[in-house]
Design a protein around this motif. Structure first.
Motif, short mmCIF file in Angstrom:
data_model
loop_
_atom_site.label_atom_id
_atom_site.label_comp_id
_atom_site.label_asym_id
_atom_site.label_seq_id
_atom_site.Cartn_x
_atom_site.Cartn_y
_atom_site.Cartn_z
N GLU A 33 0.90 -1.31 -0.03
CA GLU A 33 0.16 0.01 0.02
C GLU A 33 0.67 1.32 -0.10
OE1 GLU A 33 -2.97 -0.30 3.27
OE2 GLU A 33 -3.76 -2.13 2.37
N TYR A 37 0.75 4.23 -2.96
CA TYR A 37 0.42 5.83 -2.78
C TYR A 37 1.72 6.69 -3.25
CZ TYR A 37 -3.22 4.75 0.52
OH TYR A 37 -4.56 4.62 1.06
N LYS A 38 2.95 5.99 -3.19
CA LYS A 38 4.21 6.56 -3.69
C LYS A 38 4.00 6.60 -5.20
CE LYS A 38 7.19 7.72 -1.60
NZ LYS A 38 7.14 9.03 -0.92
N PHE A 40 1.48 6.72 -7.15
CA PHE A 40 0.27 7.65 -7.14
C PHE A 40 0.64 8.93 -7.38
CE2 PHE A 40 -3.54 9.90 -5.36
CZ PHE A 40 -4.20 9.81 -6.82
N GLN A 41 1.54 9.52 -6.30
CA GLN A 41 2.20 10.61 -6.12
C GLN A 41 2.96 10.97 -7.61
OE1 GLN A 41 4.45 11.27 -2.54
NE2 GLN A 41 6.10 12.58 -3.63
N LEU A 55 -3.57 13.48 -0.24
CA LEU A 55 -4.67 12.30 -0.09
C LEU A 55 -4.91 11.93 1.68
CD1 LEU A 55 -6.47 10.40 -1.58
CD2 LEU A 55 -4.44 8.82 -1.38
N THR A 66 -2.20 9.88 3.64
CA THR A 66 -1.40 8.96 3.19
C THR A 66 -0.56 9.33 2.25
OG1 THR A 66 -2.95 8.43 1.60
CG2 THR A 66 -2.86 7.28 3.44
N VAL A 67 -0.68 10.56 1.41
CA VAL A 67 0.24 11.36 0.62
C VAL A 67 0.19 12.70 0.67
CG1 VAL A 67 0.51 11.81 -1.95
CG2 VAL A 67 -0.37 9.66 -1.38
N SER A 147 -8.16 8.34 -8.64
CA SER A 147 -8.13 8.21 -7.22
C SER A 147 -9.09 6.97 -6.82
CB SER A 147 -8.41 9.64 -6.54
OG SER A 147 -7.55 10.55 -7.08
N VAL A 151 -7.73 4.02 -4.39
CA VAL A 151 -8.27 3.83 -3.20
C VAL A 151 -9.29 2.65 -3.39
CG1 VAL A 151 -9.73 4.82 -1.62
CG2 VAL A 151 -8.07 6.17 -2.51
#
Length: 410
Positions: A33, A37-38, A40-41, A55, A66-67, A147, A151
């Protein structure tokens, strides 16, 4: 906002497809997870040129950042999500300037985009300083979709882990319940000298109560009622150790004082003083009518003779497993009068409360026995269980297992 040419639109669509591809590939590659998230960033920064993003994801009812990336932003992992954002139940994006009371930490962010699944807001995506060519309603919808994919995938993983953990726990409980059922004796004495009956009502799937009856020879049998601290699998396993130790000791024909000392040592070694067992041991000789017993911190069993006062069986010691040596151990001895009734039970029978917090207690047990003591033992037990159920009708429910073991001496 400047007019975007068809060529620029095509370029932006390619960027969106690239972002979508990166996210879906990352999900399919089973990244952690944190890694998702990384990714996604970096995807939003690299593909869509989104330079500020925060986020927040709702986990177990609490909002967690988380971000958090972008120049001029504080570390939002240390910033609670304001109620103006957290309490929004709508799926519609909203400009931050239209929300009250956000504070200076949010001044470099522009828009909040909710991530909604099955009508529930799972996350809040907050972005700022969007590249001028990538703005507007269409861009916002794509960010919401992207997103939602991320998620949603993380939520599915979490639910999957919960299902696996729940299945493992159910299996563990099923095994523990089977183990516990195997501990109880299949038959109980019922002859010309004595009749024994037992009832067990667990409070949870796997309780911490235990009873046993062991025929030692033609004349003597041992019976016990016990209650281990705690419930569930750990309690069931400790009880299985207790029963194995008890039966091994009885095969060696040791006296009750030795039984109590050795079982205390066994429990203390296995539980390290973190758990304990209250137990009543009784050893009855049909030929001599002698009852020897040890009460190790348990509720006093009640010996009710045909005439005369009721005798609580108190002699013994402290609960087993608290200390490596039992202090002041005494073995009780008495001759049982004909037509006597002995009732042993765990505290689940007496620690029942009504709406006014009055306890059923030993007094309630004695009230029931006054009009049932000569009834069949099965009837005595069913009346006790019926009475505590009626007593609790306006209360908060039973808080513990209920075990009853009775002996009618003929």
């Amino acid at each position: 906002m400047p007019t975007i040419t068809a060529e620029k639109k095509l370029f932006l669509k390619e960027r969106e497809l690239g972002a979508l591809l990166e996210i879906t590939q990352a999900i399919n590659q089973d990244h952690t997870e944190a890694a998702l998230y990384k990714i996604f960033q970096f995807t939003l920064l690299g593909q869509l040129n989104i330079r500020r993003l925060v986020l927040y994801v709702k986990e177990e009812g609490e909002w967690e950042c988380t971000v958090s990336f972008g120049a001029g932003l504080p570390d939002f992992r240390k910033v609670p999500l304001p109620p103006a954002i957290a309490d929004r139940s709508t799926a519609a994006p909203c400009l931050l300037r239209d929300l009250p009371g956000l504070g200076t930490a949010w001044e470099n962010l522009e828009i909040v985009i909710p991530v909604v699944r099955n009508g529930v807001v799972l996350a809040q995506v907050i972005i700022g300083n969007v590249y001028e060519d990538y703005a507007g309603e269409e861009a916002t919808k794509f960010l919401q979709t992207l997103s939602n994919i991320l998620v949603g995938a993380i939520e599915n993983r979490r639910l999957g882990r919960q299902r696996v953990a729940s299945a493992a726990m159910r299996k563990e409980i099923e095994i523990a319940r089977e183990v516990q059922t195997m501990l109880f004796p299949r038959t109980l004495p019922n002859d010309a000298h004595v009749a024994v009956h037992a009832s067990y009502v667990p409070h949870t799937a796997v309780g911490g109560d235990y009873y046993d009856v062991v025929e030692l020879d033609a004349d003597r049998f041992l019976f016990c009622v016990a209650d281990v601290s705690g419930k569930g699998v750990a309690a069931s396993l400790l009880m299985s150790n207790f029963q194995a130790g008890l039966r091994t000791l009885m095969r060696q024909k040791v006296d009750l004082a030795t039984v109590a000392q050795e079982l205390n040592n066994l429990i203390f070694r296995n539980a390290g003083g973190d758990k304990f067992i209250t137990v009543f041991f009784g050893l009855y000789d049909r030929r001599t009518r002698e009852l020897t017993y040890v009460n190790a911190g348990h509720n006093d069993p009640l010996l009710i003779p045909d005439s005369g006062p009721i005798l609580p069986l108190k002699e013994g010691t402290i609960m087993l497993g608290v200390m490596d040596e039992l202090p002041m151990l005494k073995v009780g001895r008495l001759t049982v009068p004909p037509r006597s009734l002995l009732l042993a039970y765990t505290d689940g029978l007496t620690e029942v409360f009504d709406a006014d917090q009055n306890e059923f207690g030993e007094e309630g047990v004695l009230d029931v026995l006054q009009h049932t003591r000569y009834a069949p033992l099965r009837t005595v037990h069913s009346e006790l269980l019926r009475e505590i159920t009626a007593f609790d009708r306006s209360g908060s429910g039973f808080a513990d297992d209920v075990t009853i073991l009775s002996c009618r001496f003929k």
